[in-house]
Write an enzyme that holds these catalytic residues in place. Structure first.
Site, short mmCIF file in Angstrom:
data_model
loop_
_atom_site.label_atom_id
_atom_site.label_comp_id
_atom_site.label_asym_id
_atom_site.label_seq_id
_atom_site.Cartn_x
_atom_site.Cartn_y
_atom_site.Cartn_z
N HIS A 155 0.39 -1.18 -0.24
CA HIS A 155 -0.15 -0.08 0.11
C HIS A 155 0.81 1.02 -0.05
O HIS A 155 0.49 2.22 0.25
CB HIS A 155 -1.22 0.22 1.38
CG HIS A 155 -1.59 -1.29 1.26
ND1 HIS A 155 -2.70 -1.46 0.56
CD2 HIS A 155 -1.22 -2.54 1.96
CE1 HIS A 155 -2.92 -2.56 1.95
NE2 HIS A 155 -2.49 -3.28 2.18
N SER A 276 13.80 20.25 -18.17
CA SER A 276 12.47 20.93 -18.04
C SER A 276 13.49 22.21 -18.93
O SER A 276 14.68 22.86 -18.44
CB SER A 276 12.46 21.05 -16.32
OG SER A 276 11.68 22.54 -16.54
N LYS A 282 15.49 20.31 -12.54
CA LYS A 282 15.15 19.34 -12.71
C LYS A 282 15.90 18.21 -13.61
O LYS A 282 16.67 18.54 -14.26
CB LYS A 282 14.09 19.66 -13.98
CG LYS A 282 12.48 20.66 -12.76
CD LYS A 282 12.13 19.68 -11.62
CE LYS A 282 11.57 19.09 -12.44
NZ LYS A 282 10.05 18.65 -11.85
N GLU A 289 8.63 6.89 -17.65
CA GLU A 289 7.38 7.84 -17.18
C GLU A 289 7.12 7.46 -19.50
O GLU A 289 5.49 7.38 -19.19
CB GLU A 289 7.17 9.08 -17.30
CG GLU A 289 7.68 9.64 -16.18
CD GLU A 289 8.08 10.95 -16.28
OE1 GLU A 289 7.29 11.99 -16.51
OE2 GLU A 289 8.52 11.63 -15.24
#
Ligand code: ARG
Length: 456
Positions: A155, A276, A282, A289
């Protein structure tokens, strides 16, 4: 006029030509189409259906066509619809009437079924090799970090301490089943449909077994209607790819979490991240992804194939031409995953101290306390309840589980002994899980030995 133009009085409309062409995507089948035609004409000659010299001339010309395609000296034209028509037309262009014998006892329906099977058979072999390579990368990284511990999660909450290698080896197991699934669907792929004709075979005395043997198939399909109508072998393969992509997507999700500032467990090499355009600080795990995103497309391919086939009356229907878009897209996506992941896994850097620090949360050892009580004869449900009360007590006092005295512990766990206060060492907690499949160091070592031997 198209090769099938005999019964037509006017040409296809331009838009229909554009609508119905498949050459833009089925040209990648050229090699397997040629391989199939070469075996076919060899058999036709052996059976006395065409002269031996014709077969020889066709085979030699097919080799030339293959070279032309590979060197970019072959032109494509959507009025010739698909790769099968292109190659046949090129043959006829050079050999005239002799070339026009190639399609004896054959339909594009059994031809395309053959080509896809041949193409997928090669792809499956490459895919299996790729999955094995991926497994080796995981094993390498696991082996280099077999002493590293971190919290295991359920979880997404701290659950119990595990060895980092154990976590990676979980994926090695998943990939192993993926490779097995691929090998298994290869068996059903590896059956020769040629000779099924359009749907009903042929009146000509062909020798299907000879073609099957020539092309290294395990046997011929048994039913000509089944052979031209079904694509279950491709559905099976894409479903194996979908499961593989799902596994890779989960690994990606783990990596995305581990790279976040909150976890800070691993850092991926710069080669596998992007920045970025706005925020200079970043470093984003885009590959991971993208894999989550691309997995959706592989599922889409599977859904497309299943949906495409569910309402088709026997036998061949043109709908089936669309199968290749879905199949190729799923294959290309997975082949890219197989290229990118092994080096990304091998080069990632672990933040071992952060993993170790997170693994020191004494709450991760709560189960160990309950199991110690079981060893002392307390029924597990009672033990669980006592430790639960102990956790609650600590929470109320604002103390970590290892910050209490024995007397305090005994308020909720009367059976607790001094030994209980020593159960919060994360390495010892891991080491004690020394059962088959467990995360104990000795077990992980065994698993590593198993994989190193088996993946060699
Ligand atoms: N381009 C077609 C396909 O990919 C080849 C078979 C065409 N057969 C036919 N009867 N029109 O399915």
């Amino acid at each position: 006029m198209a090769l099938w133009g005999g019964r037509f009085s006017s040409a296809t409309s331009d838009d229909v030509t554009k609508y119905s062409e498949s050459i833009s995507f089925d040209k990648r089948l050229y090699k397997h189409d040629i391989m199939g035609s070469k075996a076919h004409v060899k058999m036709l000659a052996a059976q006395g259906i065409i002269p031996a010299e014709t077969a020889d001339a066709i085979r030699a010309e097919l080799d030339k066509i293959q070279k032309r395609i590979e060197t970019g000296d072959f032109s494509y034209d959507i009025t010739m619809e698909d790769i099968h028509m292109h190659i046949e037309s090129a043959l006829i262009e050079v050999l005239g009437a002799e070339g026009a014998r190639v399609h004896s006892a054959r339909s594009r329906n059994d031809q395309v079924a053959l080509d896809i099977r041949l193409y997928l058979r090669d792809q499956v072999d490459e895919l299996i090799a790729g999955v094995r390579h991926f497994q080796r990368a995981l094993v390498l990284q696991a082996d280099a970090n077999k002493d590293v511990i971190l919290p295991g999660f359920t979880h997404l909450q701290h659950a119990q301490v595990v060895v980092f290698a154990h976590h990676l080896l979980a994926y090695v197991e998943m990939l192993d089943r993926d490779a097995e699934r691929l090998a298994d669907c290869r068996k059903r792929l590896n059956v020769c449909p040629l000779g099924s004709g359009a749907l009903a075979g042929s009146t000509l005395p062909i020798n299907r077994e000879m073609v099957a043997e020539e092309l290294n198939f395990s046997r011929c399909t048994r039913n000509s209607m089944d052979a031209v109508a079904d694509r279950d072998f491709a559905i099976e393969l894409v479903s194996a790819l979908a499961i593989f992509a799902m596994h890779t997507s989960r690994l990606s999700e783990d990596l995305i979490l581990w790279c976040s500032q909150e976890f800070n467990f691993v850092e991926l090499d710069d080669a596998f991240c992007t920045g970025s355009s706005l925020m200079p600080q970043k470093k984003n795990p885009d590959v991971c992804e993208l894999t989550r995103g691309k997995t959706a497309r592989v599922y889409g391919a599977l859904t497309a194939l299943l949906t495409m086939c569910k309402g088709l009356p026997l036998t061949y229907n043109r709908d089936l031409q669309e199968d290749k878009l879905a199949i190729f897209d799923a294959l290309d996506t997975v082949q890219m995953i197989l290229k990118v992941y092994p080096p990304m896994i091998e080069t990632m850097v672990l933040r071992k101290e952060n993993m170790r620090a997170a693994a020191s949360d004494p709450a991760l050892m709560a189960t160990d306390l309950a199991e110690k009580l079981v060893e002392l004869g307390v029924p597990f449900r009672t033990a669980h309840h006592r430790v639960g009360s102990f956790v609650k007590y600590c929470k109320e006092k604002g103390k970590a589980l290892d910050e209490v005295t024995l007397a305090e512990m005994q308020e909720t766990i009367p059976e607790a002994t001094a030994e209980f206060l020593t159960l919060f060492d994360p390495e010892e907690s891991v080491a004690k899980r020394n059962i088959t499949g467990g995360t104990g160091f000795a077990q992980v070592e065994k698993q590593l030995e198993f994989w190193k031997k088996n993946l060699d």
